[in-house]
Each structure stands twice: as structure tokens, then as C-alpha cells.
Scaffold this motif. Structure first.
Motif, PDB file in Angstrom:
ATOM      1  N   ARG A   1      -1.943   7.971   4.716  1.00 37.59           N
ATOM      2  CA  ARG A   1      -3.209   8.598   4.853  1.00 37.59           C
ATOM      3  C   ARG A   1      -2.479  10.522   5.003  1.00 37.59           C
ATOM      4  NH1 ARG A   1      -7.941   7.122   9.276  1.00 37.59           N
ATOM      5  NH2 ARG A   1      -8.904   7.848   7.529  1.00 37.59           N
TER       6      ARG A   1
ATOM      7  N   LYS B   1     -12.262   9.359  -4.418  1.00 35.68           N
ATOM      8  CA  LYS B   1     -11.997   8.352  -4.823  1.00 35.68           C
ATOM      9  C   LYS B   1     -10.486   9.289  -5.366  1.00 35.68           C
ATOM     10  CE  LYS B   1     -15.322   5.573  -7.465  1.00 35.68           C
ATOM     11  NZ  LYS B   1     -16.472   4.911  -9.239  1.00 35.68           N
TER      12      LYS B   1
ATOM     13  N   GLU C   1      -3.461   8.300  -1.804  1.00 35.86           N
ATOM     14  CA  GLU C   1      -3.012   8.202  -0.629  1.00 35.86           C
ATOM     15  C   GLU C   1      -2.090   6.202  -0.856  1.00 35.86           C
ATOM     16  OE1 GLU C   1      -6.469   9.850   2.323  1.00 35.86           O
ATOM     17  OE2 GLU C   1      -6.863   7.935   2.094  1.00 35.86           O
ATOM     18  N   ARG C   2      -3.200   5.781  -1.511  1.00 35.28           N
ATOM     19  CA  ARG C   2      -2.521   4.727  -2.543  1.00 35.28           C
ATOM     20  C   ARG C   2      -0.463   5.132  -2.838  1.00 35.28           C
ATOM     21  NH1 ARG C   2      -7.659   3.050  -3.936  1.00 35.28           N
ATOM     22  NH2 ARG C   2      -7.557   3.447  -5.371  1.00 35.28           N
ATOM     23  N   SER C   3      -1.243   5.447  -3.421  1.00 36.35           N
ATOM     24  CA  SER C   3       0.494   6.023  -4.371  1.00 36.35           C
ATOM     25  C   SER C   3       1.510   6.550  -3.028  1.00 36.35           C
ATOM     26  CB  SER C   3       0.155   7.484  -5.572  1.00 36.35           C
ATOM     27  OG  SER C   3       1.543   8.119  -6.132  1.00 36.35           O
TER      28      SER C   3
ATOM     29  N   ALA D   1      -8.417   8.604  -2.385  1.00 36.02           N
ATOM     30  CA  ALA D   1      -7.689   7.212  -2.127  1.00 36.02           C
ATOM     31  C   ALA D   1      -6.514   7.031  -3.162  1.00 36.02           C
ATOM     32  CB  ALA D   1      -9.249   6.321  -1.926  1.00 36.02           C
ATOM     33  N   ALA D   2      -6.802   7.690  -4.563  1.00 33.11           N
ATOM     34  CA  ALA D   2      -6.134   7.135  -5.121  1.00 33.11           C
ATOM     35  C   ALA D   2      -4.405   7.643  -4.611  1.00 33.11           C
ATOM     36  CB  ALA D   2      -6.115   7.410  -6.842  1.00 33.11           C
TER      37      ALA D   2
ATOM     38  N   GLY E   1       1.540   6.320   0.179  1.00 36.70           N
ATOM     39  CA  GLY E   1       0.797   4.798   1.069  1.00 36.70           C
ATOM     40  C   GLY E   1       1.270   5.367   2.337  1.00 36.70           C
TER      41      GLY E   1
END
Length: 311
Positions: free
Chosen positions: A46, A34, A40-42, A37-38, A44
């Protein structure tokens, strides 16, 4: 940017396994996933690619990793700025019998209430990394070597110029001399198996040899100072260099001689290194102590290599 996610990313990058990163951080593997993933979202992008062997960094992950490490180092220094007064001052002295050890013993006698941790790190790159990470607060070194300037965030001050002496056995041709001119050592075999290529002391002796036409042999295994003293005592053809402040004890039967070297006297320059942002209050106390006890530098009749910082 959340530091826990950054710390989790670094742990996963170092271990190559989310499960091992979870064990190292004392969290669940789900929590690691988690957090990654957070992050990577932040960002933008992988950061990892899952493989049968675990998790491998993507190109973006490889680019982010050194910056993530630096974020954690900065965070550690920020935390240290409010807690350093509660931990010992950590200082690298390279070796227990050398001049730096004597400087720190004198500091401890003058400031017995200051808590100290004394470490011995071998090479300058390891010491610099430890200073920059906050693992240690200071290190005694010869400052630099040709082509290897100090990083901009590292400060230094020269604290001791230590004269070299010639150590011989009783049967050596120079054993009866009260002093010996440096040029007079040409043609004599000086044995120093502790010289390691790439170190600042190796650079120092390379310049000494080149400047004065000496012969220094670093052959054979280095079994330590006791074995060196035994060999010099028993071998009339061999001598070695030793710092004036190096503390050594040998059996009376060895009959070893410590002979001053002159015209000029080669001196080994000891400096204190520290990070410019280090907030430990005892570091300032140490620097003040060394400033008040340090002898003058670049004295007449002495020699140091051209690359040595003259202050």
C-alpha cells in the motif's frame, strides 16, 4: 512499470489529495484512484493511507517516492534525447553583468544560428538540480566548495580564470595606485554585501581572507551593484573587489578606479557544468567554443583556493 501510474503517484504524493492530483493531470479522480490501485497491486504494497485531510504516504510510499521521481527524470532525459535539437540550449549564467554573461555573448556572436535561453539561478545546489532534471543544459560555476564534491553524473571543465580588481572611490588611499599587491590590502576595509553564506563565492572569499589576512565586510543589506558603486564612490574608507570582466557603468562624477591586484593576483575560476548524458547538440558546440577561447589556468603569479579543481 507504467509511467502514467508513476506520474500519478508522484502528483498525489506532492498534493496530498487525489482530487488535486486529478486536476493537475487533467484526468478524473476515479482515474487517479485506479492508477494508484494498479501501482499498488504491481508493487504488492500500500502506498497511501486515506485520512480526513486527504491521502498520506505509507512507509512504503515514502520509500518509493524518491525512486519514482528518478524514474520520471530518466524518462524525461530519454525523451529529450530525441527532441533536444528542436529546443534552445538553456544555460545558467548566475548574473547578467558577470564574466559568464560575456562568455555566452561571445558564443552567440560566433554561433548566431544557435537558439539560446539564458537563465540566472542563484545557488549551486539549485543549478545542479536543474542540470540533473534536464531543466537546464549547463551552468557556469566555481565547480565546488570544500566538502561538497560534484555528483558523479555532473561533468565540468574550467573555462576562465578571472582576475580580481580593487574598486575604490577617488578619495580612497589607494585610488592613485597603478596596481596594488594583495598583501598591501591588509588593514583596508573591503565591503562586499553580496556575499551569501553557503555559496561557492563565499567559500572563495573566506579562503582569500584567511590566506592573506584581509578584512572583508558583508554587513548591511545588498541593494545591488548601483548602490554599491554609490557607497564606494562616496566613502573614502571603503573599497570592494570586482572581477575584471564584470561590466558596470557609473556616473562620471563618481570617479571610481579599477586597480589591478598583484603578487599574487587572485583569480576567480569559472567552470562549465553539464550532465554527462545530456544529448543537446549545441552543448557540444558550446564546449568546443569555450575550449578554443579559454585562457590558460594556474598561471604563474595567480592564486586560487586549494579546493578549486585545477583544470
Amino acid at each position: 512499470m507504467d509511467l502514467d501510474t508513476v506520474r500519478t503517484f508522484v502528483a498525489a504524493a506532492d498534493t496530498g489529495q487525489f482530487q488535486e492530483a486529478a486536476a493537475e493531470l487533467a484526468v478524473t479522480q476515479q482515474a487517479v484512484s485506479k492508477r494508484i490501485a494498479a501501482l499498488e497491486r504491481s508493487l504488492g504494497v500500500r502506498l497511501f493511507t486515506r485520512t480526513p485531510r486527504g491521502a498520506e504516504l505509507t512507509i512504503d510510499g515514502q520509500a518509493f517516492l524518491p525512486h519514482a521521481r528518478e524514474l520520471l527524470r530518466v524518462a524525461e532525459r530519454a525523451a529529450a534525447s530525441v527532441r533536444t535539437a528542436r529546443r534552445p540550449l538553456r544555460v545558467d549564467i548566475i548574473a547578467s553583468r558577470g564574466a559568464a554573461s560575456g562568455l555566452m555573448r561571445a558564443f552567440h556572436r560566433a554561433h548566431p544560428d544557435t537558439d539560446l535561453d539564458v537563465l540566472m539561478l542563484f545557488d549551486i545546489e539549485t543549478a545542479l538540480a536543474a542540470i540533473r532534471s534536464g531543466e537546464i543544459d549547463a551552468s557556469f560555476r566555481a565547480v565546488a566548495a570544500p566538502g561538497r564534491p560534484l555528483p558523479e553524473d555532473i561533468e565540468s571543465v574550467r573555462v576562465l580564470d578571472e582576475p580580481l580588481q580593487l574598486l575604490t572611490g577617488p578619495a580612497h588611499a589607494l585610488a592613485g595606485a597603478r596596481s596594488v599587491p594583495l598583501a598591501g590590502l591588509a588593514g583596508h576595509r573591503i565591503w562586499m554585501p553580496g556575499i551569501v553564506p553557503g555559496t561557492e563565492w563565499a567559500a572563495y572569499y573566506e579562503d582569500l581572507v584567511a590566506r592573506f589576512g584581509l578584512t572583508i565586510e558583508a554587513t548591511g543589506p545588498n541593494f545591488g551593484s548601483d548602490a554599491l558603486l554609490d557607497t564606494v564612490a562616496d566613502t573614502p574608507a571603503l573599497a570592494t573587489f570586482m572581477g575584471e570582466h564584470t561590466r558596470l557603468v557609473w556616473p562620471a562624477g563618481h570617479g571610481l578606479r579599477r586597480i589591478p591586484v598583484t603578487d599574487p593576483t587572485p583569480v576567480y575560476p569559472h567552470s562549465l557544468l553539464w550532465h554527462r548524458d545530456n544529448p543537446h547538440p549545441a552543448l557540444a558546440t558550446l564546449r568546443t567554443h569555450l575550449a578554443t577561447t579559454a585562457a590558460g589556468h594556474e598561471a604563474a603569479g595567480t592564486w586560487t583556493p586549494d579546493w578549486v579543481i585545477p583544470y
